[in-house]
Design a protein around this motif. Structure first.
Motif, PDB file in Angstrom:
ATOM      1  N   TYR A 139       0.825  -1.197   0.000  1.00  0.00           N
ATOM      2  CA  TYR A 139       0.000   0.000   0.000  1.00  0.00           C
ATOM      3  C   TYR A 139       0.863   1.251   0.000  1.00  0.00           C
ATOM      4  O   TYR A 139       0.628   2.195  -0.762  1.00  0.00           O
ATOM      5  N   LEU A 140       1.902   1.257   0.867  1.00  0.00           N
ATOM      6  CA  LEU A 140       2.737   2.447   0.973  1.00  0.00           C
ATOM      7  C   LEU A 140       3.574   2.639  -0.285  1.00  0.00           C
ATOM      8  O   LEU A 140       3.833   3.770  -0.700  1.00  0.00           O
ATOM      9  N   GLN A 141       4.007   1.553  -0.900  1.00  0.00           N
ATOM     10  CA  GLN A 141       4.709   1.669  -2.179  1.00  0.00           C
ATOM     11  C   GLN A 141       3.854   2.408  -3.205  1.00  0.00           C
ATOM     12  O   GLN A 141       4.300   3.345  -3.866  1.00  0.00           O
ATOM     13  N   LYS A 142       2.594   1.968  -3.317  1.00  0.00           N
ATOM     14  CA  LYS A 142       1.701   2.549  -4.330  1.00  0.00           C
ATOM     15  C   LYS A 142       1.313   3.981  -3.973  1.00  0.00           C
ATOM     16  O   LYS A 142       1.245   4.853  -4.842  1.00  0.00           O
ATOM     17  N   ARG A 143       1.079   4.200  -2.680  1.00  0.00           N
ATOM     18  CA  ARG A 143       0.647   5.534  -2.278  1.00  0.00           C
ATOM     19  C   ARG A 143       1.744   6.566  -2.484  1.00  0.00           C
ATOM     20  O   ARG A 143       1.508   7.650  -3.018  1.00  0.00           O
ATOM     21  N   THR A 144       2.947   6.244  -2.075  1.00  0.00           N
ATOM     22  CA  THR A 144       4.034   7.218  -2.214  1.00  0.00           C
ATOM     23  C   THR A 144       4.415   7.405  -3.682  1.00  0.00           C
ATOM     24  O   THR A 144       4.821   8.501  -4.076  1.00  0.00           O
ATOM     25  N   ALA A 145       4.278   6.368  -4.495  1.00  0.00           N
ATOM     26  CA  ALA A 145       4.523   6.526  -5.929  1.00  0.00           C
ATOM     27  C   ALA A 145       3.505   7.490  -6.535  1.00  0.00           C
ATOM     28  O   ALA A 145       3.846   8.328  -7.387  1.00  0.00           O
ATOM     29  N   ALA A 146       2.256   7.389  -6.084  1.00  0.00           N
ATOM     30  CA  ALA A 146       1.229   8.311  -6.569  1.00  0.00           C
ATOM     31  C   ALA A 146       1.517   9.739  -6.109  1.00  0.00           C
ATOM     32  O   ALA A 146       1.320  10.703  -6.865  1.00  0.00           O
ATOM     33  N   GLU A 147       1.986   9.897  -4.863  1.00  0.00           N
ATOM     34  CA  GLU A 147       2.380  11.226  -4.401  1.00  0.00           C
ATOM     35  C   GLU A 147       3.485  11.791  -5.290  1.00  0.00           C
ATOM     36  O   GLU A 147       3.462  12.972  -5.661  1.00  0.00           O
ATOM     37  N   ALA A 148       4.454  10.958  -5.625  1.00  0.00           N
ATOM     38  CA  ALA A 148       5.562  11.405  -6.465  1.00  0.00           C
ATOM     39  C   ALA A 148       5.059  11.832  -7.840  1.00  0.00           C
ATOM     40  O   ALA A 148       5.521  12.839  -8.399  1.00  0.00           O
ATOM     41  N   ARG A 149       4.091  11.115  -8.399  1.00  0.00           N
ATOM     42  CA  ARG A 149       3.553  11.494  -9.706  1.00  0.00           C
ATOM     43  C   ARG A 149       2.814  12.836  -9.622  1.00  0.00           C
ATOM     44  O   ARG A 149       2.899  13.658 -10.533  1.00  0.00           O
ATOM     45  N   PHE A 150       2.092  13.053  -8.526  1.00  0.00           N
ATOM     46  CA  PHE A 150       1.477  14.369  -8.338  1.00  0.00           C
ATOM     47  C   PHE A 150       2.538  15.457  -8.281  1.00  0.00           C
ATOM     48  O   PHE A 150       2.382  16.521  -8.899  1.00  0.00           O
ATOM     49  N   LEU A 151       3.588  15.217  -7.523  1.00  0.00           N
ATOM     50  CA  LEU A 151       4.640  16.226  -7.390  1.00  0.00           C
ATOM     51  C   LEU A 151       5.298  16.510  -8.734  1.00  0.00           C
ATOM     52  O   LEU A 151       5.629  17.665  -9.043  1.00  0.00           O
ATOM     53  N   ARG A 152       5.482  15.492  -9.533  1.00  0.00           N
ATOM     54  CA  ARG A 152       6.028  15.721 -10.876  1.00  0.00           C
ATOM     55  C   ARG A 152       5.093  16.609 -11.681  1.00  0.00           C
ATOM     56  O   ARG A 152       5.531  17.540 -12.366  1.00  0.00           O
ATOM     57  N   ALA A 153       3.786  16.341 -11.609  1.00  0.00           N
ATOM     58  CA  ALA A 153       2.807  17.188 -12.298  1.00  0.00           C
ATOM     59  C   ALA A 153       2.854  18.614 -11.759  1.00  0.00           C
ATOM     60  O   ALA A 153       2.740  19.583 -12.516  1.00  0.00           O
ATOM     61  N   TRP A 154       3.007  18.742 -10.442  1.00  0.00           N
ATOM     62  CA  TRP A 154       3.072  20.062  -9.811  1.00  0.00           C
ATOM     63  C   TRP A 154       4.231  20.882 -10.366  1.00  0.00           C
ATOM     64  O   TRP A 154       4.077  22.043 -10.739  1.00  0.00           O
ATOM     65  N   TYR A 155       5.410  20.264 -10.442  1.00  0.00           N
ATOM     66  CA  TYR A 155       6.581  20.993 -10.925  1.00  0.00           C
ATOM     67  C   TYR A 155       6.482  21.268 -12.421  1.00  0.00           C
ATOM     68  O   TYR A 155       6.929  22.329 -12.891  1.00  0.00           O
ATOM     69  N   TYR A 156       5.887  20.360 -13.180  1.00  0.00           N
ATOM     70  CA  TYR A 156       5.689  20.643 -14.603  1.00  0.00           C
ATOM     71  C   TYR A 156       4.722  21.809 -14.810  1.00  0.00           C
ATOM     72  O   TYR A 156       4.902  22.610 -15.727  1.00  0.00           O
TER      73      TYR A 156
END
Length: 594
Positions: A139-156
């Motif tokens: 669960y934590l693997q998937k959740r933190t990966a999703a957070e990272a994808r949001f952050l990538r979108a944020w910086y883009y």
């Protein structure tokens, strides 16, 4: 499974993780530039749960850099780079001064957006590379990966609003041996990519994270960022041909916006905002508070709360007083690095009855210009005789002390420190000053529910006109602000407005509700009105007080701001363009800034 609270101060391990995050970046000659080195290697970091979580936490660390009121060091932030507020020190070289005077060039503009965002995008890609094998449960693997994808979108998105279309790296992690594709993707490709990343992350994350994970991105933040991106995509600067892009040839033409206009983009933006409004998780904060015996209205209270239901995404802070330090007057420990509000912003706040001050029925009195105004004015701007906190010992607040900004009143006065006769009061805790020993749990509001109401109102009005839903969104904000309902229960709005009339209302409501929250600089650009708002004489207020006579209020010229068409977008820093002939500079810029 070891858990880590990213809201706590960074440990030495976090600092080590920062170094690892940068260690494998590209060489100095590459356009995605990185930094050197560390005694920890990649395998060590991503095989240890604490190191790995610290690495992700440090990707969060820069989410507010563009929002910061001291982004340009001693010369304010994007507020000072726009007609919202005046630069504190005009003689100091800074990007804010360059935008104020029209002298900014690719050689002098800050490179923080380009470098910070690509640094963190590269870090996200490193994290995602290891996400499936991190020492977390599934669960934590998937959740933190999703957070990272949001952050990538944020910086883009930060890159997109600064520059238009930028090179999309995908999941690639470049090294100094790679031939980096510096070609800029089209504006449309960048929008589609960011929206897709937001949707993918939202599908995995809880709407809002709770407990020890409060402040991390949830699905609400993903959907709210999507709303903001689609609103920009629908806006005049980007949505088809206009006076900014009409003479441009491909590929630059598609880099700075869509080739053809499509009104349906407004519908997409309205639907995206409505999705967030319908989540049922977020709402306007409508409860007053008591601070050191002072009743603080809801609009001011929300900015003092670490945990609240209005913030959708925030930069988490702890024991901070950075806003008090940069914005308060010198007698309250202000260091003068924050911008000073212009009279034009003050005049944008209506009266308490909701009428604009130039309306014959408003009741505005120029001899008492701050009486009976929209309560958000007091919560946003300090003026002469504003009642604010004073510290004489750094420990005990003395509440409700009149601020003396009139001519020759002392260190705080107009022409002494403030160039406009005003100071910023937005987001300040009423009993905290820059010269007290206390801090506050306040966090930086990067996305609020209030913005979602405004996003929806704008997009819905542009697509369908001033429907009842549009009226409702604006009256909700005005009701929370303390505007009087009036006999018609419209909170100062006129019945039966046209689309153009409602557009004027919505734009002004954004200006005052979201003041000093990194909105006005971008709004006037995406609306394609910066040629008027940023190329004009701006003003302040001089107050003269003498014994036994009424005070005299006089506006005065502060600064003639200058704007060129090129300034609708930031120039890509000249040092970056020089690294690759394939990296196109934005329209109308050259190395000399012409």
């Amino acid at each position: 499974m070891e858990r880590y609270d990213h809201t706590k101060p960074l440990t030495k391990l976090c600092l080590a993780a920062i170094a690892v995050m940068l260690a494998a970046a590209c060489s100095r000659s590459s356009f995605l530039e990185g930094t050197n080195t560390t005694n920890l290697n990649e395998q060590t970091v991503f095989s240890d749960s604490t190191y790995a979580m610290s690495f992700l936490n440090n990707i969060y660390s820069d989410v507010g850099f563009s929002f910061s009121p001291t982004r340009f060091s001693d010369n304010g932030g994007l507020d000072a780079a726009s007609s919202e507020a005046d630069v504190p020190r005009v003689g100091v070289a800074a990007t804010s001064v360059g935008f104020a005077t029209g002298s900014v060039t690719p050689a002098t503009v800050t490179d923080d957006a380009w470098k910070t965002c690509y640094k963190q995008i590269r870090a996200v890609n490193q994290y995602l590379k290891h996400a499936p094998t991190l020492p977390f449960d599934s669960y934590l693997q998937k959740r933190t990966a999703a957070e990272a994808r949001f952050l990538r979108a944020w910086y883009y998105f930060i890159l997109l609003k600064h520059y238009g279309g930028v090179p999309l790296a995908g999941d690639t992690i470049y090294t100094d041996k790679d031939d980096i594709a510096a070609n800029r993707n089209s504006f449309e490709e960048c929008v589609n990519y960011i929206v897709a990343e937001c949707d993918a992350a939202a599908a995995v994350l809880p709407v809002r994270q709770q407990g020890i994970d409060y402040g991390r991105a949830g699905a609400g933040a993903c959907l709210a960022l999507k709303s903001r991106v689609l609103l920009y995509a629908a806006s005049p600067l980007f949505n088809g041909a206009n006076t900014f892009n009409t003479s441009l040839a491909d590929p630059l033409r598609t880099v700075v916006g869509y080739r053809t206009a499509d009104a349906n983009r407004w519908k997409l933006a309205a639907d995206a905002a409505k999705t967030v409004l319908s989540l049922g998780t977020y709402q306007l904060h409508t409860t007053a508070s008591t601070v050191s015996g002072l009743t603080v209205p809801p609009f001011r209270t929300v900015f003092t709360l670490r945990v609240n239901n209005e913030y959708i995404f925030a930069k988490m802070q702890k024991d901070a007083k950075e806003f008090e330090t940069c914005w308060m007057p010198p007698t309250r420990g202000g260091d003068g690095k924050g911008a000073f509000p212009y009279q034009e912003l003050v005049d944008a706040f209506p009266m308490k009855n909701g009428k604009m001050i130039n309306s014959p029925s408003s009741g505005y009195n120029p001899d008492r210009p701050y009486d009976n105004r929209d309560p958000r004015l007091e919560g946003t701007i300090m003026h002469d005789s504003s009642l604010i906190v004073l510290y004489t010992d750094g420990i005990q607040p003395i509440m409700g002390q009149a601020l003396k900004l009139y001519v020759d009143a002392g260190a705080d006065a107009v022409f002494k420190r403030t160039t406009t006769g005003y100071y910023v009061n937005k987001m300040l805790k009423p009993d905290i000053a820059g010269n007290c020993i206390h801090g506050t749990e306040r966090c930086w509001p990067l996305i609020r529910f209030a913005e979602m109401l405004l996003n929806f109102a704008e997009a819905e009005n542009e697509f369908n006109g001033p429907t009842q839903e549009v009226y409702t969104a604006i009256t909700e904000l005005r009701k929370r602000a303390g505007i009087e309902a009036g006999d018609d229960n419209l909170y100062g709005l006129a019945a039966g407005m046209s689309k153009d009339e409602m557009r004027t209302v919505i734009r002004n409501e954004r200006r005052i509700e979201l003041a000093f929250e990194e909105q006005w600089f971008w709004d006037v650009r995406r609306w394609l009105i910066a040629g008027s708002t940023e190329n004009t004489q701006l003003h302040g207020m001089k107050v003269t007080r003498r014994a036994n006579v009424p005070a005299v209020f006089e506006t005065f010229d502060v600064r003639k701001r200058n704007f060129r068409n090129a300034m609708y977008l930031f120039p890509i820093p000249q040092a970056e363009v020089a690294k690759s002939s394939r990296l196109l500079q934005n329209p109308y810029w050259s190395s000399s800034g012409q």
